[in-house]
Motif scaffolding. Structure first.
Motif, PDB file in Angstrom:
ATOM      1  N   ALA A  38     -19.898  38.824  67.253  1.00 47.91           N
ATOM      2  CA  ALA A  38     -19.122  38.378  66.106  1.00 47.91           C
ATOM      3  C   ALA A  38     -19.597  39.059  64.825  1.00 47.91           C
ATOM      4  O   ALA A  38     -20.789  39.323  64.673  1.00 47.91           O
ATOM      5  N   PRO A  39     -18.656  39.372  63.918  1.00 45.90           N
ATOM      6  CA  PRO A  39     -17.222  39.101  64.019  1.00 45.90           C
ATOM      7  C   PRO A  39     -16.464  40.180  64.794  1.00 45.90           C
ATOM      8  O   PRO A  39     -16.824  41.359  64.745  1.00 45.90           O
ATOM      9  N   ILE A  40     -15.454  39.747  65.522  1.00 51.02           N
ATOM     10  CA  ILE A  40     -14.576  40.641  66.278  1.00 51.02           C
ATOM     11  C   ILE A  40     -13.181  40.498  65.691  1.00 51.02           C
ATOM     12  O   ILE A  40     -12.731  39.394  65.381  1.00 51.02           O
ATOM     13  N   ALA A  49     -11.513  45.067  68.358  1.00 52.81           N
ATOM     14  CA  ALA A  49     -12.508  46.060  67.952  1.00 52.81           C
ATOM     15  C   ALA A  49     -13.595  45.339  67.163  1.00 52.81           C
ATOM     16  O   ALA A  49     -13.346  44.292  66.558  1.00 52.81           O
ATOM     17  N   CYS A  50     -14.798  45.909  67.176  1.00 49.39           N
ATOM     18  CA  CYS A  50     -15.904  45.285  66.446  1.00 49.39           C
ATOM     19  C   CYS A  50     -15.756  45.536  64.945  1.00 49.39           C
ATOM     20  O   CYS A  50     -14.999  46.406  64.509  1.00 49.39           O
ATOM     21  N   ILE A  81     -17.985  34.977  74.156  1.00 47.74           N
ATOM     22  CA  ILE A  81     -19.165  35.828  74.257  1.00 47.74           C
ATOM     23  C   ILE A  81     -20.399  35.104  73.729  1.00 47.74           C
ATOM     24  O   ILE A  81     -21.501  35.233  74.288  1.00 47.74           O
ATOM     25  N   ALA A  82     -20.248  34.316  72.656  1.00 53.78           N
ATOM     26  CA  ALA A  82     -21.390  33.574  72.098  1.00 53.78           C
ATOM     27  C   ALA A  82     -21.933  32.556  73.100  1.00 53.78           C
ATOM     28  O   ALA A  82     -23.130  32.260  73.110  1.00 53.78           O
ATOM     29  N   ALA A  83     -21.055  32.007  73.951  1.00 56.44           N
ATOM     30  CA  ALA A  83     -21.479  30.997  74.915  1.00 56.44           C
ATOM     31  C   ALA A  83     -21.919  31.588  76.247  1.00 56.44           C
ATOM     32  O   ALA A  83     -22.388  30.876  77.125  1.00 56.44           O
ATOM     33  N   MET A  84     -21.781  32.888  76.390  1.00 56.92           N
ATOM     34  CA  MET A  84     -22.040  33.539  77.666  1.00 56.92           C
ATOM     35  C   MET A  84     -23.530  33.847  77.841  1.00 56.92           C
ATOM     36  O   MET A  84     -24.171  34.405  76.953  1.00 56.92           O
ATOM     37  N   LEU A  85     -24.097  33.491  78.968  1.00 56.80           N
ATOM     38  CA  LEU A  85     -25.469  33.817  79.326  1.00 56.80           C
ATOM     39  C   LEU A  85     -25.460  34.659  80.588  1.00 56.80           C
ATOM     40  O   LEU A  85     -24.765  34.334  81.552  1.00 56.80           O
ATOM     41  N   VAL A  86     -26.225  35.752  80.566  1.00 57.71           N
ATOM     42  CA  VAL A  86     -26.274  36.658  81.716  1.00 57.71           C
ATOM     43  C   VAL A  86     -27.721  36.866  82.130  1.00 57.71           C
ATOM     44  O   VAL A  86     -28.632  36.795  81.308  1.00 57.71           O
ATOM     45  N   PRO A  87     -27.968  37.105  83.414  1.00 58.65           N
ATOM     46  CA  PRO A  87     -29.353  37.341  83.854  1.00 58.65           C
ATOM     47  C   PRO A  87     -29.862  38.692  83.363  1.00 58.65           C
ATOM     48  O   PRO A  87     -29.086  39.631  83.157  1.00 58.65           O
ATOM     49  N   CYS A  88     -31.149  38.780  83.168  1.00 62.30           N
ATOM     50  CA  CYS A  88     -31.774  40.050  82.787  1.00 62.30           C
ATOM     51  C   CYS A  88     -31.659  41.026  83.951  1.00 62.30           C
ATOM     52  O   CYS A  88     -31.732  40.647  85.133  1.00 62.30           O
TER      53      CYS A  88
END
Length: 278
Positions: A38-40, A49-50, A81-88
């Protein structure tokens, strides 16, 4: 009272959902290919676009449909995207952290302590987690044109002009530093320090000080010194810093082509001012 507020009052855990993203490019800006954060912004046709790319577009038009872009926020994508968690990416090496998608690239490249480090000595293919122990066991006795020195706090090094680097093994926290002896400097050599390993994280950093005394100038010669932040890398590819180095003129090198150097490395907390005392 809304359902979300009611869940928080009752102490319930927030709802989660495990999903699989088949095309990770959907989470990256299509113009600069960096992870969205953010912001997008989006045009009226939904092309995103960013913020940085929107600012660089001279005519302010979407590259896909040529409609204006840069005024309408794409808030659903920002929230997802702010709420998304991904593994390392280094979970198989033991990292248990789950990362915000926008932080993933920086965390894996610079901060994760489970990412493998590549041995900087030529001809060695080692890339794993125990770089210090590897160098101590495989290279300390016979490093060829290179020198391996163990130190606590400060290291006293006799550097020959033709030695491209000295490996410094820190005893306290098993970090590996390189004292780089650079060329391509008229009438002298450039000396610099890098760390082969992750950054400290948590707002902390490292600072080096290099000090040179003597050479052909004798006991009364002035000392040279320089200090600055220590750059960290997982794989040193032979590059020498273009800023933050100590220039040692030819007059400081002895007749045998050597110079005595003291290398000091210390940790800095976030609020500490850089710059060591003389």
């Amino acid at each position: 009272m809304g359902k979300k507020e009611q869940q928080q009052d009752e102490g319930e855990e927030p709802r989660t959902l495990d999903v699989t993203v088949d095309d990770l490019d959907a989470l990256d800006c299509p113009l600069c290919f960096s992870p969205f954060d953010a912001p997008i912004f989006q045009c009226k046709n939904g092309h995103a676009a960013c913020e940085a790319c929107c600012a660089r577009i001279r005519d302010g038009l979407c590259s896909s449909c040529h409609e204006p872009i840069g005024e309408i926020r794409c808030r659903p994508l920002e929230k997802a995207i702010a709420a998304m968690l991904v593994p390392c990416a280094f979970a198989e090496h033991g990292c248990t952290r789950r990362l915000r998608y926008a932080e993933k690239a920086v965390q894996e490249a610079l901060l994760c302590h489970y990412a493998p480090c590549v041995c900087p000595l030529p001809g060695c293919g080692y890339a794993d987690l125990d770089l210090r122990d590897h160098i101590q066991g495989a290279h300390a006795a016979a490093a060829g044109d290179h020198v391996v020195v163990r130190f606590v706090g400060s290291a006293a090094v006799t550097l020959r002009r033709g030695t491209p680097l000295v490996v410094l093994l820190q005893e306290t926290d098993a970090r590996v530093f390189l004292l780089l002896n650079g060329g391509d400097v008229p009438s002298g050599r450039s000396l610099s320090v890098v760390c082969v390993g992750p950054r400290l994280g948590a707002g902390k950093s490292m600072e080096y000080e290099l000090r040179v005394v003597g050479g052909r100038g004798g006991t009364g010669a002035l000392s040279l010194s320089a200090s600055g932040p220590v750059a960290c890398t997982r794989m040193w590819a032979g590059h020498h810093p273009t800023e933050g180095f100590l220039f040692v003129p030819d007059a400081y090198w002895s007749s045998s082509g050597a110079v005595s150097i003291t290398v000091h490395v210390r940790k800095l907390n976030g609020g500490e001012r850089q710059g060591m005392s003389a």
